[in-house]
Motif scaffolding. Structure first.
Motif, PDB file in Angstrom:
ATOM      1  N   ASP A  33      27.157  -2.870  17.540  1.00  0.00           N
ATOM      2  CA  ASP A  33      26.025  -3.199  18.407  1.00  0.00           C
ATOM      3  C   ASP A  33      25.130  -1.982  18.598  1.00  0.00           C
ATOM      4  O   ASP A  33      23.897  -2.085  18.568  1.00  0.00           O
ATOM      5  CB  ASP A  33      26.511  -3.683  19.775  1.00  0.00           C
ATOM      6  N   GLU A  45      24.809   0.563  16.523  1.00  0.00           N
ATOM      7  CA  GLU A  45      24.110   0.806  15.269  1.00  0.00           C
ATOM      8  C   GLU A  45      22.926  -0.143  15.110  1.00  0.00           C
ATOM      9  O   GLU A  45      21.856   0.274  14.653  1.00  0.00           O
ATOM     10  CB  GLU A  45      25.076   0.645  14.095  1.00  0.00           C
ATOM     11  N   ALA A  46      23.085  -1.383  15.500  1.00  0.00           N
ATOM     12  CA  ALA A  46      21.991  -2.372  15.388  1.00  0.00           C
ATOM     13  C   ALA A  46      20.816  -1.976  16.277  1.00  0.00           C
ATOM     14  O   ALA A  46      19.654  -2.083  15.898  1.00  0.00           O
ATOM     15  CB  ALA A  46      22.496  -3.763  15.747  1.00  0.00           C
ATOM     16  N   ILE A  47      21.122  -1.505  17.466  1.00  0.00           N
ATOM     17  CA  ILE A  47      20.055  -1.080  18.388  1.00  0.00           C
ATOM     18  C   ILE A  47      19.324   0.137  17.838  1.00  0.00           C
ATOM     19  O   ILE A  47      18.092   0.193  17.872  1.00  0.00           O
ATOM     20  CB  ILE A  47      20.658  -0.788  19.774  1.00  0.00           C
ATOM     21  N   LYS A  77      19.019   1.032  14.662  1.00  0.00           N
ATOM     22  CA  LYS A  77      18.212   0.621  13.491  1.00  0.00           C
ATOM     23  C   LYS A  77      16.950  -0.098  13.959  1.00  0.00           C
ATOM     24  O   LYS A  77      15.891   0.035  13.347  1.00  0.00           O
ATOM     25  CB  LYS A  77      19.040  -0.281  12.590  1.00  0.00           C
ATOM     26  N   LYS A  78      17.062  -0.884  15.013  1.00  0.00           N
ATOM     27  CA  LYS A  78      15.915  -1.645  15.510  1.00  0.00           C
ATOM     28  C   LYS A  78      14.812  -0.680  15.975  1.00  0.00           C
ATOM     29  O   LYS A  78      13.622  -0.957  15.784  1.00  0.00           O
ATOM     30  CB  LYS A  78      16.372  -2.521  16.679  1.00  0.00           C
ATOM     31  N   HIS A  79      15.193   0.452  16.555  1.00  0.00           N
ATOM     32  CA  HIS A  79      14.217   1.424  17.057  1.00  0.00           C
ATOM     33  C   HIS A  79      13.863   2.458  15.981  1.00  0.00           C
ATOM     34  O   HIS A  79      13.086   3.373  16.274  1.00  0.00           O
ATOM     35  CB  HIS A  79      14.754   2.119  18.307  1.00  0.00           C
ATOM     36  N   GLY A  80      14.392   2.340  14.820  1.00  0.00           N
ATOM     37  CA  GLY A  80      14.054   3.230  13.733  1.00  0.00           C
ATOM     38  C   GLY A  80      14.739   4.592  13.801  1.00  0.00           C
ATOM     39  O   GLY A  80      14.226   5.561  13.267  1.00  0.00           O
TER      40      GLY A  80
END
Length: 147
Positions: free
Chosen positions: A137, A139-141, A143-146
């Motif tokens: 979770d 890591e997903a956050i 990646k979402k923010h770059g």
């Protein structure tokens, strides 16, 4: 008689020094020196110097000072012993309270007594599926923010 003469001479010398200091335009220091120099003559005028001279030459007065010193030593030694005893009692009480609080704040006294005889086994933290999901979770956050 000699003590009064000496005190008068000291006061006169102090007032002379104060006058010289005032002549140099240091009025605050001159006033302070004048105040100090008036103390000996004031003591002579009140009779304190005569009383002290009589006391200094009296064997009874010196014996009285010795008795006062002995009384002070007794007070100091009894107070030191009292503090030492109170300190050991407080240390023992604090150690007991710390042992009770180490078990649990609301535990009974039986639990505190048994806690001293046995130790709980320590469990190593284990990695389960839930902790791995937490990282995914995060890591997903990121990646979402770059990041």
């Amino acid at each position: 008689m000699i003590a009064e003469t000496v005190c008068s001479a000291v006061s006169a010398a102090g007032l002379g020094i104060a006058a010289v200091t005032a002549f140099r335009r240091r009025f605050l220091a001159a006033a302070r020196i004048a105040a100090y120099s008036l103390v000996p003559i004031g003591l002579v005028m009140t009779g304190v110097v005569g009383w002290l001279a009589d006391t200094a030459l009296s064997p009874t007065a010196w014996a009285g000072f010795g008795v006062l010193g002995a009384a002070w030593l007794l007070f100091a030694s009894t107070r030191a012993v009292e503090r030492r005893r109170r300190g050991t009692r407080e240390e023992r009480g604090a150690a007991r309270a710390a042992q009770r609080e180490a078990v649990a704040p609301g535990a009974s006294s039986a639990a505190a007594v048994s806690a001293g005889t046995r130790t709980a086994p320590r469990l190593a933290p284990r990695a389960d599926a839930h902790s791995v999901d937490d990282f995914s979770d995060i890591e997903a956050i990121l990646k979402k923010h770059g990041i």
